[in-house]
Design a protein around this motif. Structure first.
Motif, PDB file in Angstrom:
ATOM      1  N   ALA A 236      46.513  30.182  38.084  1.00 10.58           N
ATOM      2  CA  ALA A 236      45.104  30.431  37.784  1.00 10.58           C
ATOM      3  C   ALA A 236      44.452  31.252  38.897  1.00 10.58           C
ATOM      4  O   ALA A 236      43.667  32.166  38.629  1.00 10.58           O
ATOM      5  N   SER A 237      44.800  30.956  40.142  1.00 12.68           N
ATOM      6  CA  SER A 237      44.255  31.729  41.271  1.00 12.68           C
ATOM      7  C   SER A 237      44.691  33.183  41.205  1.00 12.68           C
ATOM      8  O   SER A 237      43.888  34.098  41.437  1.00 12.68           O
ATOM      9  N   PHE A 238      45.963  33.411  40.895  1.00 10.80           N
ATOM     10  CA  PHE A 238      46.449  34.789  40.761  1.00 10.80           C
ATOM     11  C   PHE A 238      45.767  35.505  39.600  1.00 10.80           C
ATOM     12  O   PHE A 238      45.465  36.696  39.690  1.00 10.80           O
ATOM     13  N   ALA A 239      45.526  34.793  38.505  1.00 13.11           N
ATOM     14  CA  ALA A 239      44.858  35.408  37.359  1.00 13.11           C
ATOM     15  C   ALA A 239      43.426  35.817  37.723  1.00 13.11           C
ATOM     16  O   ALA A 239      42.980  36.923  37.393  1.00 13.11           O
ATOM     17  N   ILE A 240      42.708  34.948  38.420  1.00  9.44           N
ATOM     18  CA  ILE A 240      41.337  35.266  38.825  1.00  9.44           C
ATOM     19  C   ILE A 240      41.328  36.425  39.812  1.00  9.44           C
ATOM     20  O   ILE A 240      40.514  37.349  39.701  1.00  9.44           O
ATOM     21  N   ALA A 241      42.238  36.408  40.793  1.00 17.35           N
ATOM     22  CA  ALA A 241      42.312  37.499  41.765  1.00 17.35           C
ATOM     23  C   ALA A 241      42.691  38.813  41.089  1.00 17.35           C
ATOM     24  O   ALA A 241      42.134  39.873  41.410  1.00 17.35           O
ATOM     25  N   GLY A 242      43.618  38.762  40.141  1.00 16.45           N
ATOM     26  CA  GLY A 242      44.006  39.963  39.409  1.00 16.45           C
ATOM     27  C   GLY A 242      42.855  40.523  38.592  1.00 16.45           C
ATOM     28  O   GLY A 242      42.645  41.740  38.554  1.00 16.45           O
ATOM     29  N   TYR A 243      42.100  39.647  37.954  1.00 16.35           N
ATOM     30  CA  TYR A 243      40.928  40.083  37.197  1.00 16.35           C
ATOM     31  C   TYR A 243      39.931  40.773  38.123  1.00 16.35           C
ATOM     32  O   TYR A 243      39.408  41.841  37.804  1.00 16.35           O
ATOM     33  N   GLY A 244      39.675  40.156  39.281  1.00 17.34           N
ATOM     34  CA  GLY A 244      38.751  40.755  40.244  1.00 17.34           C
ATOM     35  C   GLY A 244      39.244  42.105  40.735  1.00 17.34           C
ATOM     36  O   GLY A 244      38.465  43.059  40.868  1.00 17.34           O
ATOM     37  N   PHE A 245      40.538  42.208  40.989  1.00 14.78           N
ATOM     38  CA  PHE A 245      41.130  43.467  41.450  1.00 14.78           C
ATOM     39  C   PHE A 245      40.923  44.571  40.413  1.00 14.78           C
ATOM     40  O   PHE A 245      40.512  45.685  40.741  1.00 14.78           O
ATOM     41  N   PHE A 246      41.196  44.273  39.147  1.00 14.68           N
ATOM     42  CA  PHE A 246      41.018  45.279  38.097  1.00 14.68           C
ATOM     43  C   PHE A 246      39.553  45.614  37.854  1.00 14.68           C
ATOM     44  O   PHE A 246      39.223  46.762  37.550  1.00 14.68           O
ATOM     45  N   MET A 247      38.662  44.645  38.052  1.00 19.77           N
ATOM     46  CA  MET A 247      37.237  44.917  37.885  1.00 19.77           C
ATOM     47  C   MET A 247      36.724  45.827  39.004  1.00 19.77           C
ATOM     48  O   MET A 247      35.816  46.630  38.776  1.00 19.77           O
ATOM     49  N   ILE A 248      37.297  45.696  40.192  1.00 20.57           N
ATOM     50  CA  ILE A 248      36.900  46.593  41.290  1.00 20.57           C
ATOM     51  C   ILE A 248      37.228  48.035  40.917  1.00 20.57           C
ATOM     52  O   ILE A 248      36.411  48.938  41.082  1.00 20.57           O
ATOM     53  N   PHE A 249      38.422  48.263  40.406  1.00 22.08           N
ATOM     54  CA  PHE A 249      38.816  49.629  40.069  1.00 22.08           C
ATOM     55  C   PHE A 249      38.179  50.137  38.794  1.00 22.08           C
ATOM     56  O   PHE A 249      38.187  51.332  38.521  1.00 22.08           O
TER      57      PHE A 249
END
Length: 164
Positions: free
Chosen positions: A21-34
């Motif tokens: 779940a932590s990786f999913a949230i971090a991945g979502y944030g990473f893609f939202m930044i770009f």
């Protein structure tokens, strides 16, 4: 069933679920930044925040912790020192919560961006100082009560072990 999983993974399935779940949230944030119109400014902010933390904040709060630890050890009465309940642990948490609130809302607490806040939200920015002081008072009071209860519990346990 749990034995082989725990032996292979090293922790419970709940831990694995939390990591995923932590990786999913971090991945979502990473893609939202770009996906944002200016990803380089966000990445620059995070880079500067990391450097500022490592070069300024970490040495600062480590030094403050050292000073506070020495100060509380010297100021503790003999009976408190005998119980083994260090006061520093009951000061760190409320201090950290208060500092995080201050760092997060300092422009509004100090009234530095009051006009812009009121123009964009229509709300009165004058409440932030009082609310921050209220949060500080609350967390330090709760911590003091918990410390007193812990001292009382330790004193009772010492009396009961001395009577036996």
């Amino acid at each position: 069933m749990m034995g082989p999983f725990r032996r292979l993974y090293g922790a419970s399935p709940l831990h694995l679920l939390a990591v995923l779940a932590s990786f999913a949230i971090a991945g979502y944030g990473f893609f939202m930044i770009f996906k944002s119109p200016a990803p380089e400014s966000t990445l620059l902010f995070f880079g500067l925040a990391i450097v500022a933390h490592d070069m300024i904040a970490f040495p600062l709060y480590s030094t403050l912790n050292l000073v506070a630890s020495r100060g509380t050890r010297a100021a503790e009465p003999a009976d408190v020192a005998e119980t083994g309940v260090p006061a520093i642990n009951y000061l760190r948490v409320p201090f950290i919560i208060s500092a995080i609130c201050l760092v997060t809302f300092f422009p509004l607490i100090l009234g530095l961006s009051a006009d812009r806040y009121e123009a964009s939200t229509g709300l009165d920015p004058g409440v932030f100082l009082g609310r921050w002081l209220g949060i500080c008072a609350f967390v330090f009071t709760v911590s003091a009560i918990l410390y007193a209860l812990k001292l009382r519990r330790c004193a009772r346990a010492d009396r009961e072990s001395g009577e036996s």
